[in-house]
Scaffold this active site. Structure first.
Site, PDB file in Angstrom:
ATOM      1  N   ASP A  26       5.823  -1.119   5.502  1.00  0.00           N
ATOM      2  CA  ASP A  26       4.500  -0.905   4.903  1.00  0.00           C
ATOM      3  C   ASP A  26       3.751   0.183   5.291  1.00  0.00           C
ATOM      4  O   ASP A  26       3.355   0.359   6.785  1.00  0.00           O
ATOM      5  CB  ASP A  26       3.663  -2.427   5.237  1.00  0.00           C
ATOM      6  CG  ASP A  26       2.386  -2.175   4.514  1.00  0.00           C
ATOM      7  OD1 ASP A  26       1.942  -1.377   3.782  1.00  0.00           O
ATOM      8  OD2 ASP A  26       1.665  -3.332   4.476  1.00  0.00           O
ATOM      9  N   CYS A  78       2.066  11.679  -9.244  1.00  0.00           N
ATOM     10  CA  CYS A  78       2.487  12.008 -10.585  1.00  0.00           C
ATOM     11  C   CYS A  78       1.546  11.661 -11.632  1.00  0.00           C
ATOM     12  O   CYS A  78       1.862  10.838 -12.665  1.00  0.00           O
ATOM     13  CB  CYS A  78       3.827  11.234 -11.040  1.00  0.00           C
ATOM     14  SG  CYS A  78       3.980   9.608 -10.779  1.00  0.00           S
TER      15      CYS A  78
END
EC number: 2.1.1.176
Length: 445
Positions: A308, A379
């Protein structure tokens, strides 16, 4: 494969399944079908999904029952028929009759006349279809390019009306698959030759010498060059993010949100068998994807871990030469490839993702050694997840924004200005919408 397309579209709408996953599952089951049938199925599913708002606008014009009130199967059938009539090289009569036939086969014989009537009206009227009014430009963009109104307003606010329309229009254009040559085992020229021998159409990339675009292939897994790890599927925008990283032989590279591993293996390629890339992601599903690609690409200097990114790893503090931080984002720059992102994203989620990025950045910058660098990329086109977080990094960490100008291809030079980052724009640039910035951790004095 109209029946399969109908099942897929219902699955996407009813179960909120991501379209590329639903389509991929069906293509896998039908991998030995004719290439033309698979292509027809894919085009129909992707086309209906990406133009859903526009299709409903047209259908609502000619249907007494609004699309939102139609049964899911009938709604999907009408969208499929309308898409074939308006956007595909399919005989109008076939589009209508097949829709009627499917309605009857699925137990909706009493509504087959309704389906037939609406579609045949569109056939008659297709040369004089209604056009949204440009006076309400956000609504015009929403209907014409099938994007939610809140998203059309956001892009108009951030980029202006002309650029927003250019971006949305580009998302509806067909685009080839972009790949990166695995330079560790083959040259771009040799790879191009191999692919052409397998019947694939190949073009050189726009920006990078090792990038190629491919089309007219049936199934990626059937290509020997793919199975042998001679290339990876990776858009040029993503390749540029690693290109601007100053990766040198022997470096320790950390990719914190790595799945499916495009940048991980690009970085490994740049190391020429030396150094190490530690490739991490949150879930076992994602790390399994990376491992799968690692086995295919045969990089020995890559280690994959489930981790994580919000949890600090003390063992990595000030140890990383190059940190690749392509962080979770809204994906608005790749709507042309994942055409249901625009329907699933909300303004609230944009804010939550921007905050998630900051939470991750507050942990991971500490891994960069003095003199090392961090590539922060996304993105997306949303400035709240990009430029605003650059400012956050500068204000909340010692990391210093540095120029990427010297690492860019000639056609992209001059775009970063004094700001030191690059926003790639769909329609203007020959790649996905992508944001790239570079930070350096100052040497201790």
């Amino acid at each position: 494969m109209r029946a399969e397309a109908l099942d897929t579209l219902i699955d996407i709408e009813r179960n909120k399944k991501l379209s590329h996953i639903a389509i991929g599952e069906t293509l896998m089951r039908h991998q030995f079908e004719k290439k033309s049938d698979r292509a027809f199925y894919t085009r129909l599913c992707e086309g209906v999904t990406e133009r859903k708002i526009y299709l409903d606008y047209i259908l609502d014009t000619y249907s007494k029952t609004p699309m939102r009130k139609c049964k899911p199967l009938i709604r999907s059938l009408l969208r499929m028929g309308a898409y074939q009539i308006l956007f595909m090289d399919v005989r109008d009569a076939a589009a209508c009759s097949e829709a009627v036939s499917l309605a009857k086969k699925r137990g909706f014989a009493r509504l087959s006349g309704f389906v037939n009537g609406v579609l045949r009206t569109i056939v008659r009227e297709k040369d004089r279809l209604p056009v949204p009014d440009k006076k309400e430009f956000d609504k015009y963009l929403s209907i014409t390019y099938s994007v939610p109104e809140w998203l059309s307003r956001l892009m108009i606010d951030q980029y202006g009306a002309q650029t927003a329309e250019m971006m949305f229009a580009s998302f509806l254009e067909a685009r080839p698959l972009t790949i990166r040559t695995n330079l560790s085992v083959i040259t771009p020229e040799a790879l191009e030759e191999e692919l052409k021998k397998e019947g694939v159409s190949v073009e050189r990339g726009t920006y990078l010498p090792y990038a190629l675009t491919i089309s007219h292939l049936n199934y990626l897994g059937k290509l020997a060059a793919f199975r042998q790890g001679k290339f990876a599927v990776q858009d040029e925008s993503s390749q540029l993010a690693v290109e601007v990283a100053d990766i040198n032989e022997g470096d320790f590279v950390l990719d914190v949100c790595a799945a499916p591993g495009g940048k991980t293996f690009h970085a490994a390629d740049r190391l020429h068998g030396t150094g190490k890339v530690l490739s991490r992601d949150l879930t076992e599903y994602k790390t399994d994807l990376i491992e799968e690609n690692k086995d295919r690409m045969c990089y020995e200097n890559v280690e994959v871990q489930q981790w994580d990114a919000l949890v600090e790893d003390e063992s990595l503090l000030e140890s990383v030469d190059v940190l690749l931080a392509d962080l979770p984002c809204s994906g608005l720059g790749i709507m042309g490839r994942k055409n249901d992102i625009k329907y699933q994203m909300t303004q609230q989620q944009l804010s939550e993702l921007a905050q998630l990025q900051r939470n991750i950045l507050s942990v991971i910058w500490k891994y960069v050694k003095p003199g090392g660098e961090m590539i922060f990329s996304t993105c997306t086109l949303n400035r709240g997840e990009n430029i605003e977080n650059i400012r956050w990094i500068e204000e909340n960490t010692p990391m210093r924004l540095v120029s990427i100008e010297d690492y860019l291809p000639e056609t992209l030079k001059g775009r970063t200005g004094s700001q030191g980052y690059l926003q790639l724009i769909p329609g203007k640039d020959s790649c996905d919408g992508f944001f790239i910035s570079k930070f350096e951790r100052p040497e201790a004095r």
